[in-house]
Design an enzyme around this catalytic site. Sequence first.
Site, PDB file in Angstrom:
ATOM      1  N   MET A   1     -11.907   5.541  -1.793  1.00 59.07           N
ATOM      2  CA  MET A   1     -12.322   5.717  -0.479  1.00 59.07           C
ATOM      3  C   MET A   1     -12.948   7.070  -0.892  1.00 59.07           C
ATOM      4  SD  MET A   1      -9.587   4.025   1.832  1.00 59.07           S
ATOM      5  CE  MET A   1      -8.452   4.040   0.776  1.00 59.07           C
TER       6      MET A   1
ATOM      7  N   SER B   1       0.733  -1.129  -0.092  1.00 57.90           N
ATOM      8  CA  SER B   1       0.069  -0.050  -0.210  1.00 57.90           C
ATOM      9  C   SER B   1       0.797   1.208  -0.032  1.00 57.90           C
ATOM     10  CB  SER B   1      -0.828  -0.014   1.233  1.00 57.90           C
ATOM     11  OG  SER B   1      -1.655   1.264   1.298  1.00 57.90           O
TER      12      SER B   1
ATOM     13  N   ASP C   1      -4.194   4.092  -2.368  1.00 54.73           N
ATOM     14  CA  ASP C   1      -5.536   4.666  -1.342  1.00 54.73           C
ATOM     15  C   ASP C   1      -5.744   6.014  -1.664  1.00 54.73           C
ATOM     16  OD1 ASP C   1      -6.031   2.038   0.041  1.00 54.73           O
ATOM     17  OD2 ASP C   1      -3.834   2.494   0.962  1.00 54.73           O
TER      18      ASP C   1
ATOM     19  N   ASP D   1      -7.609  -5.853   3.375  1.00 53.93           N
ATOM     20  CA  ASP D   1      -6.674  -4.530   3.624  1.00 53.93           C
ATOM     21  C   ASP D   1      -6.916  -3.989   4.876  1.00 53.93           C
ATOM     22  OD1 ASP D   1      -5.430  -2.121   2.791  1.00 53.93           O
ATOM     23  OD2 ASP D   1      -7.438  -1.551   1.626  1.00 53.93           O
ATOM     24  N   GLY D   2      -5.804  -3.784   5.531  1.00 56.19           N
ATOM     25  CA  GLY D   2      -5.790  -3.097   6.817  1.00 56.19           C
ATOM     26  C   GLY D   2      -5.067  -4.024   7.807  1.00 56.19           C
ATOM     27  N   GLY D   3      -4.077  -3.655   8.418  1.00 54.72           N
ATOM     28  CA  GLY D   3      -3.311  -4.192   9.676  1.00 54.72           C
ATOM     29  C   GLY D   3      -2.774  -5.676   9.225  1.00 54.72           C
TER      30      GLY D   3
ATOM     31  N   HIS E   1      -0.994  -1.176  -4.351  1.00 49.31           N
ATOM     32  CA  HIS E   1      -2.303  -0.703  -3.888  1.00 49.31           C
ATOM     33  C   HIS E   1      -2.261   0.764  -3.710  1.00 49.31           C
ATOM     34  CE1 HIS E   1      -6.226  -1.337  -1.656  1.00 49.31           C
ATOM     35  NE2 HIS E   1      -5.696  -0.497  -1.155  1.00 49.31           N
TER      36      HIS E   1
ATOM     37  N   GLY F   1      -8.772   4.846   6.207  1.00 53.22           N
ATOM     38  CA  GLY F   1      -8.524   6.193   6.543  1.00 53.22           C
ATOM     39  C   GLY F   1      -7.018   6.163   6.855  1.00 53.22           C
ATOM     40  N   PHE F   2      -6.516   5.293   7.493  1.00 48.59           N
ATOM     41  CA  PHE F   2      -5.070   5.440   7.667  1.00 48.59           C
ATOM     42  C   PHE F   2      -4.477   4.254   7.593  1.00 48.59           C
ATOM     43  CE2 PHE F   2      -7.585   8.902   9.717  1.00 48.59           C
ATOM     44  CZ  PHE F   2      -6.957   9.839   9.407  1.00 48.59           C
TER      45      PHE F   2
ATOM     46  N   GLY G   1      -1.248   1.671   9.424  1.00 54.43           N
ATOM     47  CA  GLY G   1      -0.560   1.350  10.718  1.00 54.43           C
ATOM     48  C   GLY G   1      -1.896   0.934  11.739  1.00 54.43           C
TER      49      GLY G   1
ATOM     50  N   HIS H   1      -7.822   2.072  -4.765  1.00 56.20           N
ATOM     51  CA  HIS H   1      -8.945   1.707  -3.865  1.00 56.20           C
ATOM     52  C   HIS H   1      -9.503   3.050  -3.800  1.00 56.20           C
ATOM     53  CE1 HIS H   1      -9.771   0.473   0.806  1.00 56.20           C
ATOM     54  NE2 HIS H   1     -10.780   0.742  -0.086  1.00 56.20           N
TER      55      HIS H   1
ATOM     56  N   MET I   1      -8.294   8.980  -1.014  1.00 56.36           N
ATOM     57  CA  MET I   1      -9.107   9.429   0.239  1.00 56.36           C
ATOM     58  C   MET I   1      -9.693  10.899  -0.156  1.00 56.36           C
ATOM     59  SD  MET I   1      -7.576   7.788   3.578  1.00 56.36           S
ATOM     60  CE  MET I   1      -6.541   6.031   3.276  1.00 56.36           C
TER      61      MET I   1
ATOM     62  N   MET J   1     -12.258  -4.754   4.270  1.00 54.41           N
ATOM     63  CA  MET J   1     -11.681  -3.810   5.037  1.00 54.41           C
ATOM     64  C   MET J   1     -11.564  -4.588   6.369  1.00 54.41           C
ATOM     65  SD  MET J   1     -10.656  -1.123   3.255  1.00 54.41           S
ATOM     66  CE  MET J   1      -9.754  -0.629   4.790  1.00 54.41           C
TER      67      MET J   1
ATOM     68  N   GLY K   1       0.895  -2.138   4.072  1.00 51.75           N
ATOM     69  CA  GLY K   1       1.412  -0.826   3.979  1.00 51.75           C
ATOM     70  C   GLY K   1       2.586  -0.644   5.140  1.00 51.75           C
TER      71      GLY K   1
HETATM   72  C1  DX5 Z   1      -6.496   2.179   4.963  1.00 52.36           C
HETATM   73  C2  DX5 Z   1      -6.167   1.707   3.557  1.00 52.36           C
HETATM   74  C3  DX5 Z   1      -5.060   0.713   3.660  1.00 52.36           C
HETATM   75  C4  DX5 Z   1      -3.951   1.027   4.390  1.00 52.36           C
HETATM   76  C5  DX5 Z   1      -3.196  -0.300   4.838  1.00 52.36           C
HETATM   77  O1  DX5 Z   1      -7.604   2.941   4.908  1.00 52.36           O
HETATM   78  O2  DX5 Z   1      -7.149   1.386   2.532  1.00 52.36           O
HETATM   79  O3  DX5 Z   1      -4.879   0.258   2.360  1.00 52.36           O
HETATM   80  O4  DX5 Z   1      -3.137   2.067   3.857  1.00 52.36           O
HETATM   81  O5  DX5 Z   1      -2.103   0.172   5.526  1.00 52.36           O
HETATM   82  P1  DX5 Z   1      -1.485  -0.855   6.792  1.00 52.36           P
HETATM   83  O6  DX5 Z   1      -1.228  -2.132   5.960  1.00 52.36           O
HETATM   84  O7  DX5 Z   1      -0.460  -0.311   7.231  1.00 52.36           O
HETATM   85  O8  DX5 Z   1      -2.713  -1.149   7.646  1.00 52.36           O
HETATM   86 ZN    ZN Z   2      -6.595   0.170   0.663  1.00 54.12          ZN
END
Ligand code: DX5
Ligand code: ZN
Length: 230
Positions: free
Chosen positions: A78, A18, A45, A186-188, A43, A156-157, A159, A76, A47, A151, A208
């Site tokens: 958002m 990401s 993101d 996607d995420g964490g 990927h 949004g973020f 980490g 992606h 926003m 998700m 990410g």
């Molecule tokens: C969150 C994004 C993710 C994010 C993943 O809103 O859609 O793609 O960047 O980042 P990590 O892997 O650090 O959670």
């Molecule tokens: Zn994403």
Amino acid sequence: MKSNVFLKPPHLPLVAPSVLAADFGRIAEEIMDAERCGADLFHVDIMDGHFVPNLTMGPDMVQAIGRATTLMQDVHLMVEHPQDFVKPFLEAGAGSLTFHIEAPGLKEFGALDLIDRIHDGGATAGVALNPETPVEAVEGVLNQVDMILIMSVHPGFTGQTFISEVLEKVRWFRNKLDPRQRLEIDGGISIRTAHEALEAGADVLVAGAAIFRASDRASTIANLRGDYPR
Ligand code: DX5
Ligand code: ZN
């Protein structure tokens, strides 16, 4: 157009760094390094500060990334009114576009029409579900999409901590989807949560922080994908 890795058989797990977690001051180097370290695609993101409480990047960034890599970009969205952003991101070189089923303004336009618009532009289409969104929300588009994005954090973020309750949805979709359809999480994602997601049936892992903040990106990418003896 770059070759679309989502369409390539057989469906081995793919790792998608990401870009949001990369160092934006050295973006081309970061992209080239992640590709060298074994990334399968990127990927990206997007926003808009409305659908999610953050602002990130736009089509110019997709174009800049495209100049630094041979790999496909999975964009992606958002954003509210995702239909308004299909053309600019396709023109910028996106190979796949994913919209959120919860996006304001989508119902009025029609999710099926949006998928057609993406396909007409030569890209694959994905639909994303927030952690609380039930699987039924995408029933009407299930046969039309090339990818489902689950998700595993609130968008949004980068980490954030993985929400393991969503693995139940991953299992549900794995049983429902056709083998040609991808299932992305996607995420964490860390090496531990990647393993859980793969076991549940995901075959595209977005990561990410786990990749861009790793001291050894190549072994991290290989471990995420499961390229290690079990
Ligand atoms: C969150 C994004 C993710 C994010 C993943 O809103 O859609 O793609 O960047 O980042 P990590 O892997 O650090 O959670
Ligand atoms: Zn994403």
